[in-house]
Design a protein around this motif. Sequence first.
Motif, PDB file in Angstrom:
ATOM      1  N   ASP A  89     -12.994  10.383  31.561  1.00  0.00           N
ATOM      2  CA  ASP A  89     -13.715  10.637  32.711  1.00  0.00           C
ATOM      3  C   ASP A  89     -14.928  11.176  32.511  1.00  0.00           C
ATOM      4  O   ASP A  89     -16.083  10.175  33.105  1.00  0.00           O
ATOM      5  CB  ASP A  89     -12.907  11.780  33.912  1.00  0.00           C
ATOM      6  N   PHE A  90     -15.314  11.861  32.166  1.00  0.00           N
ATOM      7  CA  PHE A  90     -17.289  12.441  31.648  1.00  0.00           C
ATOM      8  C   PHE A  90     -17.549  10.847  31.134  1.00  0.00           C
ATOM      9  O   PHE A  90     -18.504  10.393  31.510  1.00  0.00           O
ATOM     10  CB  PHE A  90     -17.325  13.171  31.105  1.00  0.00           C
ATOM     11  N   LEU A  91     -16.389  10.055  29.568  1.00  0.00           N
ATOM     12  CA  LEU A  91     -17.155   8.911  29.397  1.00  0.00           C
ATOM     13  C   LEU A  91     -17.494   8.011  30.121  1.00  0.00           C
ATOM     14  O   LEU A  91     -17.960   7.085  29.836  1.00  0.00           O
ATOM     15  CB  LEU A  91     -16.632   8.554  28.076  1.00  0.00           C
ATOM     16  N   ALA A  92     -16.121   7.623  30.526  1.00  0.00           N
ATOM     17  CA  ALA A  92     -16.002   6.507  31.876  1.00  0.00           C
ATOM     18  C   ALA A  92     -17.658   7.096  32.592  1.00  0.00           C
ATOM     19  O   ALA A  92     -18.065   5.581  33.220  1.00  0.00           O
ATOM     20  CB  ALA A  92     -14.886   6.628  32.723  1.00  0.00           C
ATOM     21  N   THR A  93     -18.060   7.741  33.044  1.00  0.00           N
ATOM     22  CA  THR A  93     -19.449   7.803  33.879  1.00  0.00           C
ATOM     23  C   THR A  93     -20.966   7.204  33.457  1.00  0.00           C
ATOM     24  O   THR A  93     -21.827   6.699  33.614  1.00  0.00           O
ATOM     25  CB  THR A  93     -19.544   9.501  34.772  1.00  0.00           C
ATOM     26  N   VAL A  94     -20.777   8.429  31.840  1.00  0.00           N
ATOM     27  CA  VAL A  94     -21.541   7.495  31.418  1.00  0.00           C
ATOM     28  C   VAL A  94     -21.395   5.824  31.394  1.00  0.00           C
ATOM     29  O   VAL A  94     -22.692   4.566  31.291  1.00  0.00           O
ATOM     30  CB  VAL A  94     -21.645   8.092  29.609  1.00  0.00           C
ATOM     31  N   ILE A  95     -20.505   5.541  31.069  1.00  0.00           N
ATOM     32  CA  ILE A  95     -19.973   3.833  30.532  1.00  0.00           C
ATOM     33  C   ILE A  95     -20.461   3.144  32.105  1.00  0.00           C
ATOM     34  O   ILE A  95     -21.291   2.233  31.856  1.00  0.00           O
ATOM     35  CB  ILE A  95     -18.404   3.027  30.016  1.00  0.00           C
ATOM     36  N   GLU A  96     -20.347   3.826  32.984  1.00  0.00           N
ATOM     37  CA  GLU A  96     -20.785   2.900  34.694  1.00  0.00           C
ATOM     38  C   GLU A  96     -21.951   2.802  34.582  1.00  0.00           C
ATOM     39  O   GLU A  96     -23.032   2.229  34.912  1.00  0.00           O
ATOM     40  CB  GLU A  96     -19.385   3.923  35.126  1.00  0.00           C
ATOM     41  N   HIS A  97     -22.884   3.811  34.034  1.00  0.00           N
ATOM     42  CA  HIS A  97     -23.655   4.213  34.274  1.00  0.00           C
ATOM     43  C   HIS A  97     -24.705   3.121  33.426  1.00  0.00           C
ATOM     44  O   HIS A  97     -26.194   2.744  33.287  1.00  0.00           O
ATOM     45  CB  HIS A  97     -24.465   5.358  34.153  1.00  0.00           C
ATOM     46  N   GLN A  98     -24.580   2.827  32.050  1.00  0.00           N
ATOM     47  CA  GLN A  98     -24.808   2.386  31.346  1.00  0.00           C
ATOM     48  C   GLN A  98     -25.390   0.730  31.673  1.00  0.00           C
ATOM     49  O   GLN A  98     -26.492  -0.108  31.071  1.00  0.00           O
ATOM     50  CB  GLN A  98     -24.413   1.876  29.670  1.00  0.00           C
ATOM     51  N   LYS A  99     -24.434   0.486  32.600  1.00  0.00           N
ATOM     52  CA  LYS A  99     -24.545  -1.117  32.337  1.00  0.00           C
ATOM     53  C   LYS A  99     -25.776  -1.655  33.456  1.00  0.00           C
ATOM     54  O   LYS A  99     -26.053  -2.354  33.374  1.00  0.00           O
ATOM     55  CB  LYS A  99     -23.492  -1.274  34.263  1.00  0.00           C
ATOM     56  N   LYS A 100     -26.381  -0.692  33.970  1.00  0.00           N
ATOM     57  CA  LYS A 100     -28.001  -0.850  34.798  1.00  0.00           C
ATOM     58  C   LYS A 100     -28.978  -0.776  33.832  1.00  0.00           C
ATOM     59  O   LYS A 100     -30.142  -0.529  33.839  1.00  0.00           O
ATOM     60  CB  LYS A 100     -27.991   0.622  36.000  1.00  0.00           C
ATOM     61  N   TYR A 101     -28.941   0.309  32.421  1.00  0.00           N
ATOM     62  CA  TYR A 101     -29.785   0.406  31.847  1.00  0.00           C
ATOM     63  C   TYR A 101     -29.306  -0.336  30.010  1.00  0.00           C
ATOM     64  O   TYR A 101     -28.688  -0.990  29.862  1.00  0.00           O
ATOM     65  CB  TYR A 101     -30.405   1.503  31.410  1.00  0.00           C
ATOM     66  N   ALA A 102     -30.029  -0.291  29.531  1.00  0.00           N
ATOM     67  CA  ALA A 102     -30.255  -1.275  28.279  1.00  0.00           C
ATOM     68  C   ALA A 102     -30.153   0.368  27.471  1.00  0.00           C
ATOM     69  O   ALA A 102     -31.300  -0.570  26.765  1.00  0.00           O
ATOM     70  CB  ALA A 102     -30.996  -2.266  27.248  1.00  0.00           C
ATOM     71  N   TYR A 103     -28.725   1.313  27.157  1.00  0.00           N
ATOM     72  CA  TYR A 103     -28.869   2.025  25.543  1.00  0.00           C
ATOM     73  C   TYR A 103     -28.456   2.045  25.085  1.00  0.00           C
ATOM     74  O   TYR A 103     -26.535   1.599  25.728  1.00  0.00           O
ATOM     75  CB  TYR A 103     -29.826   3.588  26.709  1.00  0.00           C
ATOM     76  N   ASN A 104     -27.797   2.350  24.449  1.00  0.00           N
ATOM     77  CA  ASN A 104     -26.755   2.585  23.584  1.00  0.00           C
ATOM     78  C   ASN A 104     -25.919   3.724  23.174  1.00  0.00           C
ATOM     79  O   ASN A 104     -26.168   4.786  23.747  1.00  0.00           O
ATOM     80  CB  ASN A 104     -26.717   2.391  22.265  1.00  0.00           C
ATOM     81  N   ILE A 105     -23.953   3.853  23.312  1.00  0.00           N
ATOM     82  CA  ILE A 105     -24.057   4.360  23.346  1.00  0.00           C
ATOM     83  C   ILE A 105     -22.701   4.644  21.998  1.00  0.00           C
ATOM     84  O   ILE A 105     -22.037   3.881  21.808  1.00  0.00           O
ATOM     85  CB  ILE A 105     -22.296   4.240  24.669  1.00  0.00           C
ATOM     86  N   SER A 106     -22.779   5.267  21.972  1.00  0.00           N
ATOM     87  CA  SER A 106     -22.023   5.787  20.885  1.00  0.00           C
ATOM     88  C   SER A 106     -20.623   7.451  20.578  1.00  0.00           C
ATOM     89  O   SER A 106     -21.218   8.121  21.573  1.00  0.00           O
ATOM     90  CB  SER A 106     -22.609   6.460  19.096  1.00  0.00           C
ATOM     91  N   THR A 107     -19.914   6.777  20.663  1.00  0.00           N
ATOM     92  CA  THR A 107     -18.776   8.458  20.489  1.00  0.00           C
ATOM     93  C   THR A 107     -18.750   8.773  19.132  1.00  0.00           C
ATOM     94  O   THR A 107     -18.002   7.610  18.131  1.00  0.00           O
ATOM     95  CB  THR A 107     -17.502   7.884  21.094  1.00  0.00           C
ATOM     96  N   TYR A 108     -18.478   9.641  19.265  1.00  0.00           N
ATOM     97  CA  TYR A 108     -17.664  10.194  17.595  1.00  0.00           C
ATOM     98  C   TYR A 108     -15.931  10.953  18.261  1.00  0.00           C
ATOM     99  O   TYR A 108     -16.188  12.392  18.603  1.00  0.00           O
ATOM    100  CB  TYR A 108     -18.770  11.400  16.831  1.00  0.00           C
ATOM    101  N   CYS A 109     -15.568  11.180  17.426  1.00  0.00           N
ATOM    102  CA  CYS A 109     -14.020  11.576  17.759  1.00  0.00           C
ATOM    103  C   CYS A 109     -13.262  11.669  16.233  1.00  0.00           C
ATOM    104  O   CYS A 109     -12.854  11.355  15.693  1.00  0.00           O
ATOM    105  CB  CYS A 109     -12.799  10.907  18.613  1.00  0.00           C
ATOM    106  N   THR A 110     -13.093  13.552  16.452  1.00  0.00           N
ATOM    107  CA  THR A 110     -12.993  13.806  14.744  1.00  0.00           C
ATOM    108  C   THR A 110     -13.805  12.817  13.308  1.00  0.00           C
ATOM    109  O   THR A 110     -15.291  12.854  13.375  1.00  0.00           O
ATOM    110  CB  THR A 110     -11.468  13.152  14.386  1.00  0.00           C
ATOM    111  N   ASP A 111     -13.086  11.731  12.758  1.00  0.00           N
ATOM    112  CA  ASP A 111     -14.698  11.856  12.066  1.00  0.00           C
ATOM    113  C   ASP A 111     -14.618  10.036  11.805  1.00  0.00           C
ATOM    114  O   ASP A 111     -14.785   9.276  11.153  1.00  0.00           O
ATOM    115  CB  ASP A 111     -13.822  11.649  10.204  1.00  0.00           C
ATOM    116  N   THR A 112     -14.328   9.828  13.362  1.00  0.00           N
ATOM    117  CA  THR A 112     -14.759   8.058  13.293  1.00  0.00           C
ATOM    118  C   THR A 112     -16.097   7.713  14.348  1.00  0.00           C
ATOM    119  O   THR A 112     -15.907   8.209  15.983  1.00  0.00           O
ATOM    120  CB  THR A 112     -13.383   7.400  14.169  1.00  0.00           C
ATOM    121  N   TRP A 113     -16.439   7.046  13.818  1.00  0.00           N
ATOM    122  CA  TRP A 113     -18.039   6.831  15.033  1.00  0.00           C
ATOM    123  C   TRP A 113     -17.602   5.356  16.080  1.00  0.00           C
ATOM    124  O   TRP A 113     -17.226   4.641  15.262  1.00  0.00           O
ATOM    125  CB  TRP A 113     -19.481   6.705  14.281  1.00  0.00           C
ATOM    126  N   ARG A 114     -18.212   5.000  16.920  1.00  0.00           N
ATOM    127  CA  ARG A 114     -17.295   3.522  16.992  1.00  0.00           C
ATOM    128  C   ARG A 114     -18.675   3.578  18.327  1.00  0.00           C
ATOM    129  O   ARG A 114     -19.058   4.294  19.106  1.00  0.00           O
ATOM    130  CB  ARG A 114     -16.105   3.535  18.498  1.00  0.00           C
TER     131      ARG A 114
END
Length: 272
Positions: A89-114
């Motif tokens: 849910d927290f990540l969803a808020t970040v992704i929604e906010h990103q639509k207004k700005y051109a910034y990179n979102i990266s997530t790190y889950c265990t040992d995977t970077w997406r």
Amino acid sequence: MDKNLKLLCSDIDGTLLDANRDIAIETVAAVSKLSREFPIILASSRMPSAMYYLQEKLGRLNSPLVCYNGGLVLDSNGICLQSHTVSLDFLATVIEHQKKYAYNISTYCTDTWRTESEDYWTIREIRSTRVEPILVPLEDHIAILKAIDEQPHKIMCMGTPEALDDLIAILEKKHGDEAHFYRSKDTYLEISAKNIDKSTALEHLIKEYYNLNLENVIAFGDNFNDVTMIKNVGLGVAVANATQEVKDVADYISEFTNKEHAVARAIEQFLL
């Protein structure tokens, strides 16, 4: 040598790495003079794969790791000892906010970077950490994590200071104190689970794994996420390029920067 010091813990970026963002030969030489039984723990905001190659250069592969500033703690076999994540849910808020700005979102889950694309920010991180991300469209990100039942250990947003300032304000308003925000630079925002830090993770790890206490540790750091660790260990060392907050709680302030091999020099001074 202080015989009460039985374990070394070091931050990586800005502390252990040299001007080339690598392990200097001086540091390798200093570590090689320590007994193989003397534990060396790396504690960083990095993911495991961005730390393994550094362990190998130090000759300490298969040592425990404190990753994501304490969000993930692994034993010498890579088995998870502690895991703290941020909600989707927290990540969803970040992704929604990103639509207004051109910034990179990266997530790190265990040992995977997406992340979504190989942009300016992604290329910088690849060069720094020597890890390649999995490219995933932002709109598919949460669905993929739900499908594998994972949540991020860290969300990193890279962009303009104004965009990141606005993001923090939105997240604090909508999610309260659910997560911890760390700005290594004005253009970098790292988000991790609340109430974790390197000190707490290190204390749990060494007590369970080595039957040692924080007073038995010499630790090195340079930035805000190192403050509690430097404050709580037996000998907290701030490198010369450390922030004032780190220097204020350190037991010893090196006259040398990371680029001048501060960790290697302190090993020679305090451990040999």
